[in-house]
Write a protein that holds these residues in place. Structure first.
Motif, PDB file in Angstrom:
ATOM      1  N   TYR A  11      -0.554  10.565   0.866  1.00 40.83           N
ATOM      2  CA  TYR A  11      -1.368   9.588   0.143  1.00 40.83           C
ATOM      3  C   TYR A  11      -2.658   9.417   0.926  1.00 40.83           C
ATOM      4  CZ  TYR A  11       0.905   6.140   3.313  1.00 40.83           C
ATOM      5  OH  TYR A  11       1.380   5.456   4.395  1.00 40.83           O
ATOM      6  N   PRO A  12      -3.654   8.701   0.362  1.00 44.27           N
ATOM      7  CA  PRO A  12      -4.974   8.742   0.990  1.00 44.27           C
ATOM      8  C   PRO A  12      -4.947   8.488   2.501  1.00 44.27           C
ATOM      9  CG  PRO A  12      -5.137   7.655  -1.110  1.00 44.27           C
ATOM     10  CD  PRO A  12      -3.676   7.924  -0.880  1.00 44.27           C
ATOM     11  N   GLU A  13      -5.485   9.419   3.243  1.00 43.70           N
ATOM     12  CA  GLU A  13      -5.645   9.348   4.694  1.00 43.70           C
ATOM     13  C   GLU A  13      -4.336   9.407   5.469  1.00 43.70           C
ATOM     14  OE1 GLU A  13      -8.728   9.272   6.119  1.00 43.70           O
ATOM     15  OE2 GLU A  13      -9.676   9.224   4.152  1.00 43.70           O
ATOM     16  N   ARG A  14      -3.206   9.508   4.782  1.00 38.95           N
ATOM     17  CA  ARG A  14      -1.956   9.467   5.519  1.00 38.95           C
ATOM     18  C   ARG A  14      -0.922  10.431   4.962  1.00 38.95           C
ATOM     19  NH1 ARG A  14      -2.772   5.055   8.703  1.00 38.95           N
ATOM     20  NH2 ARG A  14      -3.487   3.147   7.729  1.00 38.95           N
ATOM     21  N   GLY A  15       0.116  10.625   5.748  1.00 40.23           N
ATOM     22  CA  GLY A  15       1.241  11.425   5.299  1.00 40.23           C
ATOM     23  C   GLY A  15       2.505  10.987   6.010  1.00 40.23           C
ATOM     24  N   LEU A  16       3.623  11.098   5.333  1.00 39.87           N
ATOM     25  CA  LEU A  16       4.910  10.801   5.963  1.00 39.87           C
ATOM     26  C   LEU A  16       5.766  12.055   5.875  1.00 39.87           C
ATOM     27  CD1 LEU A  16       5.795   7.404   4.202  1.00 39.87           C
ATOM     28  CD2 LEU A  16       4.883   7.699   6.526  1.00 39.87           C
ATOM     29  N   GLU A  17       6.345  12.407   6.993  1.00 40.73           N
ATOM     30  CA  GLU A  17       7.277  13.525   6.987  1.00 40.73           C
ATOM     31  C   GLU A  17       8.650  12.937   6.675  1.00 40.73           C
ATOM     32  OE1 GLU A  17       6.711  16.686  10.177  1.00 40.73           O
ATOM     33  OE2 GLU A  17       8.742  15.997  10.569  1.00 40.73           O
ATOM     34  N   LEU A  18       9.287  13.429   5.622  1.00 43.19           N
ATOM     35  CA  LEU A  18      10.554  12.825   5.203  1.00 43.19           C
ATOM     36  C   LEU A  18      11.736  13.580   5.806  1.00 43.19           C
ATOM     37  CD1 LEU A  18       9.767  12.231   1.418  1.00 43.19           C
ATOM     38  CD2 LEU A  18       9.429  10.671   3.351  1.00 43.19           C
TER      39      LEU A  18
END
Ligand code: SF4
Lengths: 94, 377
Positions: A29-36
């Protein structure tokens, strides 16, 4: 808090994709990321379309047959609430 | 200890974001612009195909997000094609725009090409203030762009650069973000490099104004949690401890300038002792992994004292290199923003001047303020 009666779907700004480098599903998502992790990825993929949380729990339970139902339910709700706190979920509460 | 077969050099970290500065052309001329003081001309801009290759190489390096930025990226007539290229490399595509010109049909084409999100800059909610800082008031165009983004279902971020002239209006920026249905509000204080450093005396807010803004932002973040992500960034000058600039030198971010220079941050060309390589001549992975400039300040090995023996060295990596150079003349010095830095006095002096000048911001036009020169094209 999200409960089993709510309906959820990933927010429009979220894009899920597979990351070849880490071998993980990432949620961008904008400016970020989550590794699931594996369980997060499983739930997130099911949230690409709108679903009732109850149905979601059923679907996850059908895929992970070795975990107790109560654990699955808690995992799903924890994950959804974590996404919701970041504004990554569209939630319809009944 | 190194045994045979192990690499001698620590492998480079993985970059996550590419800032693609597509052009320096811009309808605004903000007094804190992060573009270099000397702008190239439009005829030397990278073409569509080269950007396409840069996106593919960035993705190969591990990059997940691209910010299409500038200048004003809408000035590129091939922006649709660039968005499509970036999407073809599976990047999450953010458009960083001034919202000028407001062109609904174009935004729709960009969305169809695969644009993921739009970040709109807002200079000021006050027309006079906007004209003071950017050379013109363009709020009407910005509001129309925001409305179009919303109707297209395009996630909207508002970005406000805070300074002495607009910091009292943080409540109005929060209200605007709510009204426009933004999902993210960035309230980022000016960092005093390049143009902003030239204009520092006019831009640096007092401590009391900053504290009040921070309080309002915190309250808004709490109230809007889950709806709008509110981000407040202190100016380094008031932070006491520096940030890890760009999350650390050549660690998470890559910047490519309009004419193809690959940099670890927007300001890095101010460091003229390093040799900046161009993507026209070198592949991005080679630059990232091997170029001496990218390796110069990567990690902790190069750190001077007091950083070398400081417990925060792996947190902030000694702060910002460009700031160290601009303020002390020594690019390897501890960032003067740090309370432990030998030259912290430089930052304290600037802060004291900002506090002393506690009179309200004068009306535009203000002769002290140097506006960024508009690039030709
Ligand atoms: S001394 Fe260096 S490492 Fe320590 S806080 Fe200051 S800048 Fe960071």
């Amino acid at each position: 808090m999200i409960d089993a009666k709510a309906r959820v779907r990933l927010a429009a700004r979220v894009r899920l994709r597979f990351d070849r480098r880490s071998g993980k599903v990432v949620l961008l998502y904008p400016e970020r990321g989550l590794e699931l992790n594996e369980s997060g990825a499983r739930i997130a993929e099911l949230c690409v379309e709108t679903r009732g949380v109850g149905e979601l729990i059923e679907l996850v339970a059908a895929r992970v047959s070795d975990a107790p139902r109560a654990v699955i339910e808690r995992d799903v709700l924890d994950f959804l609430n974590a996404l919701d706190a970041r504004g990554l979920l569209e939630v319809t509460r009944s | 200890m190194t045994s045979a077969g192990e690499p001698l050099v620590t492998p480079a970290p993985r970059p996550y974001a590419l800032v693609a500065e597509l052009t320096y052309r811009c309808p605004l001329a903000c007094a804190y612009c992060s573009n270099p003081l000397e702008l190239g001309d439009a005829s030397t801009e990278l073409d569509t195909a080269t950007w396409g290759r840069v996106f593919r190489e960035a993705a190969e390096l591990g990059v997940l997000q691209v910010n299409l930025s500038g200048g004003e990226p809408l000035a590129r007539s091939d922006l649709e094609a660039l968005v499509a290229e970036a999407r073809a490399s599976e990047l999450y595509v953010n458009l960083i725009t001034s919202g000028i010109p407001a062109d609904a049909a174009r935004l729709e084409r960009l969305t169809r090409a695969g644009l993921d999100s739009l970040q709109l800059s807002v200079q000021d909610t006050d027309a006079g203030g906007a004209a003071w800082i950017a050379g013109r008031d363009a709020n009407e165009s910005k509001l129309r762009t925001a409305a179009t983004a919303r109707s297209l279902g395009l996630p909207l971020t508002l970005n406000v650069v805070l300074h002495r002239g607009n910091i009292a209006r943080v409540p109005a920026f929060v209200a605007l973000a709510e009204e426009l249905g933004a999902t993210r509000l960035e309230l980022a204080n000016t960092q005093y490099l390049g143009w902003a450093l030239e204009n520092r005396a006019a831009l640096l807010p007092s401590r009391s104004a900053l504290e009040e803004a921070r309080r309002v932002a915190r309250e808004a973040a709490e109230r809007l949690r889950g709806r709008i992500e509110v981000l407040f960034v202190l100016p380094d000058y008031y932070a006491d401890l520096p940030r890890a600039c760009m999350d650390g030198w050549a660690r998470r971010y890559l910047v490519v300038t309009p004419n193809g220079l690959a940099l670890p941050c927007h300001q890095a060309t101010s460091i003229t002792t390093l040799e900046w390589q161009n993507v026209r001549e070198h592949a991005l992975p080679a630059i990232w992994h091997e170029s001496p400039a990218f390796r110069a300040f990567r990690g902790e090995d190069w750190l001077p004292e007091p950083c070398r023996s400081c417990e925060r060295r792996a947190i902030d990596f000694g702060g910002c290199r460009c700031q160290a150079l601009a303020l002390t003349g020594d690019v390897t010095a501890t960032d003067p923003a740090c309370v432990h830095a030998p030259r912290h006095d430089l930052v304290v002096a600037a802060r004291l001047r900002a506090d002393a000048g506690s009179e309200p911001v004068p009306e535009a036009p203000r002769p002290l303020l140097k506006l960024r020169r508009r690039a030709a094209g």
